[in-house]
Motif scaffolding. Sequence first.
Motif, PDB file in Angstrom:
ATOM      1  N   ARG A 198     -23.538  46.828  11.720  1.00  9.13           N
ATOM      2  CA  ARG A 198     -23.553  47.339  13.667  1.00  9.13           C
ATOM      3  C   ARG A 198     -23.690  45.919  13.779  1.00  9.13           C
ATOM      4  O   ARG A 198     -25.508  45.984  12.996  1.00  9.13           O
ATOM      5  CB  ARG A 198     -24.224  48.783  13.441  1.00  9.13           C
ATOM      6  N   LEU A 199     -23.381  45.347  14.712  1.00 10.97           N
ATOM      7  CA  LEU A 199     -24.126  44.307  15.076  1.00 10.97           C
ATOM      8  C   LEU A 199     -24.701  45.123  16.705  1.00 10.97           C
ATOM      9  O   LEU A 199     -24.062  45.669  17.345  1.00 10.97           O
ATOM     10  CB  LEU A 199     -23.296  42.704  15.658  1.00 10.97           C
ATOM     11  N   SER A 200     -25.743  45.202  16.921  1.00 11.32           N
ATOM     12  CA  SER A 200     -26.477  44.929  18.016  1.00 11.32           C
ATOM     13  C   SER A 200     -27.593  43.992  19.104  1.00 11.32           C
ATOM     14  O   SER A 200     -28.425  43.394  18.085  1.00 11.32           O
ATOM     15  CB  SER A 200     -27.799  46.364  18.017  1.00 11.32           C
ATOM     16  N   ILE A 201     -26.727  43.536  19.897  1.00  5.83           N
ATOM     17  CA  ILE A 201     -27.684  42.642  20.924  1.00  5.83           C
ATOM     18  C   ILE A 201     -27.955  42.923  22.039  1.00  5.83           C
ATOM     19  O   ILE A 201     -27.916  44.252  22.831  1.00  5.83           O
ATOM     20  CB  ILE A 201     -25.896  42.393  21.159  1.00  5.83           C
TER      21      ILE A 201
ATOM     22  N   LEU B 138     -23.913  40.492  25.526  1.00  2.00           N
ATOM     23  CA  LEU B 138     -24.198  41.972  25.077  1.00  2.00           C
ATOM     24  C   LEU B 138     -22.720  42.558  24.888  1.00  2.00           C
ATOM     25  O   LEU B 138     -22.542  43.932  24.444  1.00  2.00           O
ATOM     26  CB  LEU B 138     -24.850  42.596  26.659  1.00  2.00           C
ATOM     27  N   GLU B 139     -22.173  42.271  25.777  1.00  6.24           N
ATOM     28  CA  GLU B 139     -20.844  42.850  24.789  1.00  6.24           C
ATOM     29  C   GLU B 139     -20.072  42.387  22.974  1.00  6.24           C
ATOM     30  O   GLU B 139     -19.209  43.559  22.592  1.00  6.24           O
ATOM     31  CB  GLU B 139     -19.934  42.510  25.786  1.00  6.24           C
ATOM     32  N   ASP B 140     -20.698  42.219  22.646  1.00  6.38           N
ATOM     33  CA  ASP B 140     -20.426  41.364  21.238  1.00  6.38           C
ATOM     34  C   ASP B 140     -20.583  42.457  20.066  1.00  6.38           C
ATOM     35  O   ASP B 140     -20.528  43.072  19.137  1.00  6.38           O
ATOM     36  CB  ASP B 140     -20.920  40.056  20.625  1.00  6.38           C
TER      37      ASP B 140
ATOM     38  N   ILE C 165      -9.378  38.371  21.663  1.00  2.75           N
ATOM     39  CA  ILE C 165     -10.884  38.170  21.472  1.00  2.75           C
ATOM     40  C   ILE C 165     -11.601  37.386  20.301  1.00  2.75           C
ATOM     41  O   ILE C 165     -12.472  36.799  21.004  1.00  2.75           O
ATOM     42  CB  ILE C 165     -11.289  40.023  21.093  1.00  2.75           C
ATOM     43  N   PHE C 166     -11.004  36.675  19.758  1.00  4.47           N
ATOM     44  CA  PHE C 166     -11.728  36.202  18.983  1.00  4.47           C
ATOM     45  C   PHE C 166     -11.617  34.982  19.580  1.00  4.47           C
ATOM     46  O   PHE C 166     -10.157  33.305  19.395  1.00  4.47           O
ATOM     47  CB  PHE C 166     -10.333  35.677  17.968  1.00  4.47           C
TER      48      PHE C 166
END
Lengths: 117, 114
Positions: free
Chosen positions: B110-113, B84-86, B60-61
Amino acid sequence: AQSVTQPDIHITVSEGASLELRCNYSYGATPYLFWYVQSPGQGLQLLLKYFSGDTLVQGIKGFEAEFKRSQSSFNLRKPSVHWSDAAEYFCAVSPAYSGAGSYQLTFGKGTKLSVIP
Amino acid sequence: EPEVTQTPSHQVTQMGQEVILRCVPISNHLYFYWYRQILGQKVEFLVSFYNNEISEKSEIFDDQFSVERPDGSNFTLKIRSTKLEDSAMYFCASSEGTPNQPQHFGDGTRLSIL
């Protein structure tokens, strides 16, 4: 590659009832084993761990887990569940040795526990 | 009891923007980790960091991600151009050293893109 299976996605028990959450792992050697608990909106709190020795380990909040090498299992138990135990529970494994200096955890998908008053 | 702290607790970012997630591990810990948890999925390992370098990283990284320990106390995760998928919860963890010292987790960002 290592993997952790928690076959129960969601379990509902009555307060005061006993609890067993199942965990099976696949690993090349005996890994280190952990149970973590996650309350909504919070991080992961360690409940207990198994490295070696006595296969029945005691953790916080009255939880215990038993390592069974022959079954590749590390099931979590509690004799009497409290309403505050409602949370998501994750089983995890890590390598016992790493030449790279990384002991990353591999988690199961988690079991959500609901408690009926 | 000392704890791992993460800031911010919630980050909202436009797609394509860079984000930096910050973590302050427990002070005497030597091993540092980032994990992520996409909503409804399991916690996944991203990267481990020891002795001022990456010791292991997952698939993933990719090149969009980087980690840094800029000043001996903070441990940061940078996503260069967010997708978006991050969108996920990102957890920082630290441990004292040998594998029989368990990892301590922060409460996550919490990361919201958008």
